[in-house]
Structures are given as C-alpha cells and as structure tokens.
Write a protein that holds these residues in place. Sequence first.
Motif, mmCIF file in Angstrom:
data_model
loop_
_atom_site.group_PDB
_atom_site.id
_atom_site.type_symbol
_atom_site.label_atom_id
_atom_site.label_comp_id
_atom_site.label_asym_id
_atom_site.label_seq_id
_atom_site.Cartn_x
_atom_site.Cartn_y
_atom_site.Cartn_z
ATOM 1 N N LEU A 10 0.647 -1.118 -0.115
ATOM 2 C CA LEU A 10 -0.155 -0.132 0.031
ATOM 3 C C LEU A 10 0.818 1.280 0.056
ATOM 4 C CD1 LEU A 10 -2.676 -0.818 2.683
ATOM 5 C CD2 LEU A 10 -2.890 -1.230 0.259
ATOM 6 N N VAL A 11 0.420 2.222 -0.764
ATOM 7 C CA VAL A 11 1.281 3.519 -0.982
ATOM 8 C C VAL A 11 0.465 4.503 -0.471
ATOM 9 C CG1 VAL A 11 2.597 4.852 -2.244
ATOM 10 C CG2 VAL A 11 2.538 2.494 -2.567
ATOM 11 N N ILE A 12 0.788 5.266 0.684
ATOM 12 C CA ILE A 12 -0.071 6.381 1.391
ATOM 13 C C ILE A 12 1.077 7.548 1.009
ATOM 14 C CG2 ILE A 12 -1.391 7.335 3.348
ATOM 15 C CD1 ILE A 12 -1.405 4.463 4.398
ATOM 16 N N ALA A 13 0.448 8.650 0.490
ATOM 17 C CA ALA A 13 1.167 9.760 0.367
ATOM 18 C C ALA A 13 0.573 11.080 0.922
ATOM 19 C CB ALA A 13 1.412 9.875 -1.188
ATOM 20 N N ARG A 14 1.287 11.991 1.536
ATOM 21 C CA ARG A 14 1.036 13.344 1.434
ATOM 22 C C ARG A 14 0.453 13.908 0.507
ATOM 23 N NH1 ARG A 14 2.962 15.602 6.587
ATOM 24 N NH2 ARG A 14 4.739 14.301 7.556
ATOM 25 N N LEU B 111 9.666 11.459 -20.216
ATOM 26 C CA LEU B 111 9.924 13.078 -20.086
ATOM 27 C C LEU B 111 10.404 13.519 -18.677
ATOM 28 C CD1 LEU B 111 6.443 13.715 -21.953
ATOM 29 C CD2 LEU B 111 8.668 13.721 -22.840
ATOM 30 N N GLY B 112 10.195 12.512 -17.742
ATOM 31 C CA GLY B 112 10.695 12.848 -16.215
ATOM 32 C C GLY B 112 9.812 13.605 -15.470
ATOM 33 N N GLU B 113 8.235 13.534 -15.804
ATOM 34 C CA GLU B 113 7.360 14.374 -15.270
ATOM 35 C C GLU B 113 7.262 14.145 -14.024
ATOM 36 O OE1 GLU B 113 3.692 15.145 -17.143
ATOM 37 O OE2 GLU B 113 4.240 14.003 -18.984
ATOM 38 N N ARG B 114 7.173 15.311 -13.006
ATOM 39 C CA ARG B 114 6.787 15.211 -11.558
ATOM 40 C C ARG B 114 5.236 15.051 -11.479
ATOM 41 N NH1 ARG B 114 8.566 19.831 -7.154
ATOM 42 N NH2 ARG B 114 10.558 19.227 -8.230
ATOM 43 N N ILE B 115 4.980 14.059 -10.699
ATOM 44 C CA ILE B 115 3.540 13.544 -10.683
ATOM 45 C C ILE B 115 3.161 13.655 -9.319
ATOM 46 C CG2 ILE B 115 1.924 11.764 -10.940
ATOM 47 C CD1 ILE B 115 3.373 12.324 -13.678
ATOM 48 N N PRO B 116 2.252 14.713 -8.988
ATOM 49 C CA PRO B 116 1.742 14.959 -7.670
ATOM 50 C C PRO B 116 1.093 14.012 -7.149
ATOM 51 C CG PRO B 116 1.052 17.182 -9.262
ATOM 52 C CD PRO B 116 1.535 15.733 -10.045
ATOM 53 N N ALA B 117 1.031 13.857 -5.768
ATOM 54 C CA ALA B 117 0.400 12.864 -5.107
ATOM 55 C C ALA B 117 -0.987 12.845 -5.669
ATOM 56 C CB ALA B 117 0.258 12.940 -3.597
ATOM 57 N N MET C 50 -3.567 5.678 -1.623
ATOM 58 C CA MET C 50 -4.279 6.743 -0.954
ATOM 59 C C MET C 50 -3.557 7.994 -0.812
ATOM 60 S SD MET C 50 -5.419 5.100 2.604
ATOM 61 C CE MET C 50 -6.029 3.396 2.836
ATOM 62 N N VAL C 51 -4.240 9.308 -1.044
ATOM 63 C CA VAL C 51 -3.329 10.642 -0.791
ATOM 64 C C VAL C 51 -4.315 11.247 0.266
ATOM 65 C CG1 VAL C 51 -5.024 11.561 -2.643
ATOM 66 C CG2 VAL C 51 -3.030 12.796 -1.872
ATOM 67 N N VAL C 52 -3.333 11.831 1.144
ATOM 68 C CA VAL C 52 -3.833 12.229 2.537
ATOM 69 C C VAL C 52 -3.509 13.600 2.746
ATOM 70 C CG1 VAL C 52 -4.066 11.857 4.877
ATOM 71 C CG2 VAL C 52 -3.865 10.078 3.528
ATOM 72 N N ASP C 53 -4.291 14.704 3.180
ATOM 73 C CA ASP C 53 -4.020 15.954 3.638
ATOM 74 C C ASP C 53 -2.773 15.836 4.460
ATOM 75 O OD1 ASP C 53 -5.861 16.927 1.909
ATOM 76 O OD2 ASP C 53 -7.433 17.488 3.609
ATOM 77 N N ASP C 54 -1.897 16.650 4.471
ATOM 78 C CA ASP C 54 -0.606 16.785 5.407
ATOM 79 C C ASP C 54 -0.880 16.587 6.703
ATOM 80 O OD1 ASP C 54 0.364 17.340 2.688
ATOM 81 O OD2 ASP C 54 1.731 18.523 3.435
ATOM 82 N N ASP C 55 -1.878 17.312 7.513
ATOM 83 C CA ASP C 55 -2.123 17.265 8.794
ATOM 84 C C ASP C 55 -2.763 16.081 9.003
ATOM 85 O OD1 ASP C 55 -4.647 17.558 7.657
ATOM 86 O OD2 ASP C 55 -4.780 19.445 8.768
ATOM 87 N N ALA C 56 -3.139 14.976 8.316
ATOM 88 C CA ALA C 56 -3.694 14.075 8.651
ATOM 89 C C ALA C 56 -2.920 12.700 8.243
ATOM 90 C CB ALA C 56 -5.262 13.629 8.047
ATOM 91 N N PHE C 57 -1.836 12.803 7.480
ATOM 92 C CA PHE C 57 -0.988 11.706 7.236
ATOM 93 C C PHE C 57 -0.558 10.797 8.291
ATOM 94 C CE2 PHE C 57 3.441 10.410 5.948
ATOM 95 C CZ PHE C 57 3.055 9.829 4.990
#
Length: 258
Positions: A119-123, A162-168, A179-186
Amino acid sequence: MDGETSASGAISGSLSGSVLRLALARPDRLNALGTAALDELAHQIDRAASDDRVRAVTLTGEGRAFCSGADLGTVVDAGTVEAANRAVLALRRTGKPVVAAVNGAAVGVGCSLALACDLVIARRSAYFLLAFAALGLMPDGGATALVPAAVGRARAMRMAMLGERIPAGTAFEWGLISMVVDDDAFEATVESVAAQLADGPPLAHERTKHALNAAVLPGLTRALETERTGQGELLRSQDFSEGLAAFRDHRQPKFTGR
C-alpha cells in the motif's frame, strides 16, 4: 530492533506493538540511498519476515523527503542496481504487509521502492518522479514493471521518458498509489492503516499479497534482470558521465548517444 539504526546509519527501525517502522534516515541528503543502504533495507525487510513479533511494516523517510533516489555523491554502478533489486524483491517476498508512507518526494529508485510496497499512502504535498532520463539512464528497481502495471504503458512512458513530476493527487487518480491524505492527517492515517493490517489475519494477508503479485506482476523478476543489463551498459556510457556532470554543475546535459 527497538530504536535500532543500521550500521550504515541510513536506516532506522523501531517496533511499536506489532508494527515495525523503518525510516530512511539521511534527511540531510533527502534520504538518497547508496549500495550499502539498499542492502541494509533488504536485510531489515528479510529479518522482519521471520520475526513473529512483526505483523506489519511501514517504510517512510525522515525529514522532508521520502527518498531522492540513488546517492550521486557515492559511486553508482551495477552493484547499486543489484542492491536496489534485492531491496525490491525483499519487499515483494515478505509475507508481511508493507505500507509506504510517502512523506515527500519519491524520486528515482525511491519511487521504485515506494511502489514495491503493498500500500502506498502519500501526503498531498508529496510527488513521484522517475528522474533517470535526466542522467542518461533508464528506470530501475523494477519501475519498468511496477509503473505500467499500475498506470498503463502510455503514462509509464510519460513518466520514464519525459521525467514528469507527478503530484500525489494525480498519482492517486492514475492508480499509481493507494491513498492521498492531507498533510495534517498523514501520520494518523498511516498509523491507523498499519494498525488495521497488524490486527488482521496474517496468513490471509500473505496469501493475498502473493496471489495479487503473481497475477499483476508475473514479469517483475524478468524486468529486474532487463533493467540490470540495460542500466549496466548505460552506467558505462558517455551520456551518463555527461548527465552526472550536468547534475553536479546545475546545468542542462548535452547528450550525444555514446
């Protein structure tokens, strides 16, 4: 295991209840990993696999990055690629569920390691980047199998070439992460998910993990070997020497195809 730091100083580990928390512990280098650190990570995962106290594992990075990739301040060679392969295979081989807690940038082999977890959970502020092409290299650490298995060939080619930066948030929409989680709930979310896994049925988790990996990633071992061969050639190329020099000089590389 409680409060341990690896001999290389690059991996820390602590056991809380039945959850083993591993952290890449070089925040001053944005948790860049050399050969010794990758081997230590594989060792820690393998050791957890045979430790009955451990029911789940989390892998995160100290400071503001998850992992910035291979440590370009050290020698990066075929041995580094092989060490990355061993770490990825350890993450896949263990029957314990592993959660990647991506607290910041997951770049290069750091991206590969995150995606090798179950599982990958990201800020929300984190991002994923296959930065290999900027150095005249190809993706490794199993990324040539892990990424297209999650997002398809077209998006994998975008990321790799292309080496694109992919936001969470985009990574979640694409199906790259769980999952992507708001920083304060990470941190609370990671702890909750890890606790749920640790309290779950270990035999069923193990069988489920191996069945899904066999179905979705049957070619991972072959991909790792293809990457090892191809990356070994590229690491000896003039283009890599130029890419590395350009990185250190903070300039655009001039590749020649040699």
